[in-house]
Design an enzyme around this catalytic site. Structure first.
Site, PDB file in Angstrom:
ATOM      1  N   ARG A 169       4.593 -24.575  56.060  1.00 43.92           N
ATOM      2  CA  ARG A 169       3.813 -23.321  55.715  1.00 43.92           C
ATOM      3  C   ARG A 169       4.723 -21.830  55.655  1.00 43.92           C
ATOM      4  O   ARG A 169       3.954 -20.895  55.960  1.00 43.92           O
ATOM      5  CB  ARG A 169       2.799 -22.985  56.693  1.00 43.92           C
ATOM      6  N   SER A 247      -7.555 -23.676  55.665  1.00 44.47           N
ATOM      7  CA  SER A 247      -7.329 -23.495  57.331  1.00 44.47           C
ATOM      8  C   SER A 247      -7.018 -22.106  57.661  1.00 44.47           C
ATOM      9  O   SER A 247      -6.319 -21.534  57.061  1.00 44.47           O
ATOM     10  CB  SER A 247      -5.876 -24.118  57.471  1.00 44.47           C
ATOM     11  N   GLU A 345      -3.553 -18.232  59.861  1.00 47.90           N
ATOM     12  CA  GLU A 345      -2.812 -18.567  58.716  1.00 47.90           C
ATOM     13  C   GLU A 345      -2.909 -17.426  57.443  1.00 47.90           C
ATOM     14  O   GLU A 345      -2.073 -16.925  56.865  1.00 47.90           O
ATOM     15  CB  GLU A 345      -3.008 -19.985  58.068  1.00 47.90           C
TER      16      GLU A 345
HETATM   17  N1  EPU Z   1      -9.950 -32.719  64.213  1.00 48.13           N
HETATM   18  C1  EPU Z   1     -10.812 -32.660  65.019  1.00 48.13           C
HETATM   19  N2  EPU Z   1     -11.976 -31.838  64.823  1.00 48.13           N
HETATM   20  C2  EPU Z   1     -12.018 -30.792  63.815  1.00 48.13           C
HETATM   21  C3  EPU Z   1     -10.982 -30.943  63.032  1.00 48.13           C
HETATM   22  C4  EPU Z   1      -9.910 -31.839  63.232  1.00 48.13           C
HETATM   23  O1  EPU Z   1     -10.860 -33.529  65.987  1.00 48.13           O
HETATM   24  O2  EPU Z   1     -12.996 -30.201  63.451  1.00 48.13           O
HETATM   25  C5  EPU Z   1      -8.794 -33.498  64.426  1.00 48.13           C
HETATM   26  C6  EPU Z   1      -8.845 -34.553  63.149  1.00 48.13           C
HETATM   27  O3  EPU Z   1      -9.555 -35.790  63.551  1.00 48.13           O
HETATM   28  C7  EPU Z   1      -7.318 -35.149  63.125  1.00 48.13           C
HETATM   29  C8  EPU Z   1      -6.712 -33.852  63.494  1.00 48.13           C
HETATM   30  O4  EPU Z   1      -7.495 -32.962  64.116  1.00 48.13           O
HETATM   31  O5  EPU Z   1      -7.050 -36.123  64.178  1.00 48.13           O
HETATM   32  C9  EPU Z   1      -6.022 -33.157  62.320  1.00 48.13           C
HETATM   33  O6  EPU Z   1      -7.215 -32.924  61.182  1.00 48.13           O
HETATM   34  P1  EPU Z   1      -6.911 -33.223  59.747  1.00 48.13           P
HETATM   35  O7  EPU Z   1      -6.225 -34.457  59.385  1.00 48.13           O
HETATM   36  O8  EPU Z   1      -8.131 -32.858  58.953  1.00 48.13           O
HETATM   37  O9  EPU Z   1      -5.920 -32.098  59.218  1.00 48.13           O
HETATM   38  P2  EPU Z   1      -5.542 -30.697  59.905  1.00 48.13           P
HETATM   39  O10 EPU Z   1      -4.140 -30.724  60.849  1.00 48.13           O
HETATM   40  O11 EPU Z   1      -6.787 -29.975  60.463  1.00 48.13           O
HETATM   41  C10 EPU Z   1      -3.818 -29.829  58.154  1.00 48.13           C
HETATM   42  C11 EPU Z   1      -3.797 -28.849  56.793  1.00 48.13           C
HETATM   43  C12 EPU Z   1      -4.791 -28.867  56.029  1.00 48.13           C
HETATM   44  C13 EPU Z   1      -4.473 -30.118  55.139  1.00 48.13           C
HETATM   45  C14 EPU Z   1      -4.572 -31.262  56.227  1.00 48.13           C
HETATM   46  C15 EPU Z   1      -4.516 -32.628  55.281  1.00 48.13           C
HETATM   47  C16 EPU Z   1      -2.726 -27.076  58.353  1.00 48.13           C
HETATM   48  C17 EPU Z   1      -2.940 -25.833  59.033  1.00 48.13           C
HETATM   49  N3  EPU Z   1      -3.594 -27.700  57.656  1.00 48.13           N
HETATM   50  O12 EPU Z   1      -5.228 -29.789  58.528  1.00 48.13           O
HETATM   51  O13 EPU Z   1      -4.386 -27.643  55.141  1.00 48.13           O
HETATM   52  O14 EPU Z   1      -5.312 -30.336  54.000  1.00 48.13           O
HETATM   53  O15 EPU Z   1      -3.909 -31.094  57.228  1.00 48.13           O
HETATM   54  O16 EPU Z   1      -2.954 -32.745  55.241  1.00 48.13           O
HETATM   55  O17 EPU Z   1      -1.711 -27.686  58.442  1.00 48.13           O
HETATM   56  C18 EPU Z   1      -5.304 -25.737  54.473  1.00 48.13           C
HETATM   57  O18 EPU Z   1      -4.105 -25.232  54.627  1.00 48.13           O
HETATM   58  O19 EPU Z   1      -6.024 -24.831  53.729  1.00 48.13           O
HETATM   59  C19 EPU Z   1      -5.521 -26.888  54.690  1.00 48.13           C
HETATM   60  C20 EPU Z   1      -6.804 -27.468  54.432  1.00 48.13           C
END
Ligand code: EPU
Length: 350
Positions: A169, A247, A345
Site C-alpha cells: 500500500r 479499507s 488508509e
Molecule cells: N475479519 C473478521 N471480521 C471482519 C473483517 C475481517 O474477522 O469484520 C477477518 C477475516 O475473516 C480474515 C481477516 O480478518 O480472516 C482478513 O479479512 P479479509 O480477507 O476480508 O481481508 P482484509 O485484510 O480485511 C485486505 C485488503 C482489502 C482486500 C482484501 C483481499 C488491506 C487494508 N485491505 O483486507 O483491500 O480487498 O485484503 O485481498 O490490506 C481496500 O484496500 O479497499 C480493500 C478492500
C-alpha cells in the site's frame, strides 16, 4: 485547452458521498493538450495563491466541505499496445480509464495477471499511488513504467518500476503526495492462463467453483475474475449503493513478541507472515473482535459484513468531523482492547 470551472461540486466525485465544493476545477481529458493544461493550472494556482489537488475517482479520500484549491480531474482515456508477443503484452494505459473495465478488456483479449484486482473502485491513474492490492496480487507486480507530470514545474517524467519504490500500500507517489499527476501507466501482462494466482484464502475454493461450473479442470483467469467479483460482492459494499472508501485502516504490522502474547489470549487471531521480527494482523478482525462490527458513531458505521470498511449513510449530511469522531472511537476501542494503534488508509484532504 481545458477550462477552469469555479465552485465545482465534488459530492459525486468521492465514494464516501461527502458534500464538498472545489473553489476551482479543471477536467483534463486530452493527451494532446495535457502539458499545456498543466502549465496553465500551475500559473493559475500561483496567481491565486492556491494549492493544486489531483482527484481521480475519489475512492480513497476524505474531502472537506470546502476544498480551497484548483482541483485537477485526470480523465484521459486510451489503451495503447506498445509490444505484443507470444508470451506477453505491454500496454500504455491513460489515467482516466476505469480500473475494473480495463481488467475486463484485458481478459477479453487474453491478457492476464490483473484478474485478482477486479472490482477495486477507481481509475487507472491512481492505481500506482497506494499500490492497490487484493487476493495475493499487488498492481506493482505488473507495472513497468509510470508517466507523470511534476506539478511544481510542469515537467514530464518517466518512472521505471524501481523508481516507483513500491511496497505494501505504498509508493514513491504516496511519499510525495500531491506533487505528481500520473498521466499514463505501463503494464506488462502475460498470456499464460496457467499462471493465474488462486492461492489466497477463500479464493482457491471459489475459483475452483467457477472453473467446474465452466467445464474446466483448473481455474482460468476468467474464473478467478468471477471468483474475486463474487467474494468482494459478498463482503464489500458497492459504493454506488452504500457510500464507503474501501479499507479504512491499514492492516497493522506488529512485533512477533506482541503477536505471541495476543495469540495466547485470542486463539483465533489470524496473521500473515512478513519476516522473523514482525507479522501482519487484519484490522478488520481487531475491529470486529472489539465488538464494533456494524457500529461506530452514526451516520458513520463499520460495514455489517467487513468491519474494516466505514460506511456513510443517507441522507449524506456527514462531514469530515463526523468521520474523525467515528475513526477516533474505533482507534481508541481497539487500542484499549489489543494495545494496537490502527492507522488510517484513505487520504485526509485539508
Ligand atoms: N475479519 C473478521 N471480521 C471482519 C473483517 C475481517 O474477522 O469484520 C477477518 C477475516 O475473516 C480474515 C481477516 O480478518 O480472516 C482478513 O479479512 P479479509 O480477507 O476480508 O481481508 P482484509 O485484510 O480485511 C485486505 C485488503 C482489502 C482486500 C482484501 C483481499 C488491506 C487494508 N485491505 O483486507 O483491500 O480487498 O485484503 O485481498 O490490506 C481496500 O484496500 O479497499 C480493500 C478492500
Amino acid at each position: 485547452m481545458a477550462n477552469i470551472i469555479n465552485n465545482y461540486d465534488l459530492s459525486h466525485n468521492n465514494t464516501m458521498a461527502l458534500s464538498s465544493t472545489a473553489r476551482h476545477a479543471m477536467i483534463l481529458d486530452s493527451s494532446d493538450t495535457l502539458a499545456d493544461d498543466i502549465r496553465h493550472a500551475i500559473d493559475f494556482a500561483a496567481q491565486h495563491s492556491l494549492p493544486l489537488f489531483v482527484l481521480s475517482f475519489g475512492s480513497n479520500v476524505i474531502l472537506p466541505n470546502e476544498l480551497n484549491a484548483l482541483v485537477l480531474l485526470p480523465r484521459i482515456k486510451d489503451i495503447k499496445v506498445l509490444d505484443d508477443n507470444a508470451d506477453s503484452v505491454t500496454l500504455e494505459v491513460a489515467c482516466g480509464e476505469n480500473w475494473h473495465e480495463f481488467i475486463q478488456v484485458c481478459l477479453d483479449k487474453g491478457y492476464y495477471g490483473l484478474e485478482n484486482l477486479a472490482l477495486i473502485p477507481g481509475l487507472v491513474g491512481a492505481c500506482p499511488v497506494q499500490n492497490i492490492g487484493a487476493y495475493g496480487v499487488q498492481v506493482s507486480d505488473f507495472i513497468t513504467k509510470v508517466i507523470a507530470y511534476d506539478l511544481t514545474n510542469g515537467q514530464r517524467h518517466e518512472f521505471g518500476a524501481n523508481d516507483c519504490q513500491f511496497d505494501y500500500r505504498h509508493s514513491f507517489f504516496k511519499d510525495n503526495e500531491g506533487r505528481y499527476l500520473i498521466s499514463h501507466v505501463v503494464f506488462k501482462l502475460h498470456k499464460d492462463e496457467r499462471k493465474t494466482l488462486t492461492n489466497y484464502g477463500d479464493l482457491s475454493v471459489m475459483a475452483q467453483v467457477f472453473a467446474t461450473k465452466n467445464g474446466r479442470d483448473l481455474p482460468h483467469p476468467i474464473d478467478v475474475f468471477h471468483a474475486v467479483v463474487a467474494i468482494r460482492e459478498s463482503k464489500l459494499p458497492n459504493p454506488a449503493v452504500l457510500a464507503n472508501c474501501g479499507s479504512f485502516f491499514q492492516n497493522p504490522i506488529i512485533p512477533i513478541a506482541q503477536f505471541n502474547t495476543l495469540k495466547a489470549e485470542f486463539h483465533d487471531l489470524p496473521s500473515y507472515p512478513i519476516d522473523d521480527q514482525v507479522i501482519k494482523v487484519p484490522a478488520g478482525w481487531l475491529i470486529d473482535k472489539a465488538g464494533l462490527k456494524g457500529k461506530g458513531v452514526a451516520p458513520i458505521l463499520t460495514h455489517q459484513k467487513q468491519a474494516l470498511v466505514l460506511t456513510n449513510h443517507a441522507p449524506y449530511t456527514a462531514t469530515q468531523d463526523d468521520i474523525r469522531t467515528a475513526q477516533d472511537f474505533i482507534v481508541h476501542t481497539v487500542q484499549d482492547k489489543f494495545g494496537i494503534t490502527l492507522v488510517r488508509e484513505p487520504v485526509w484532504v485539508k
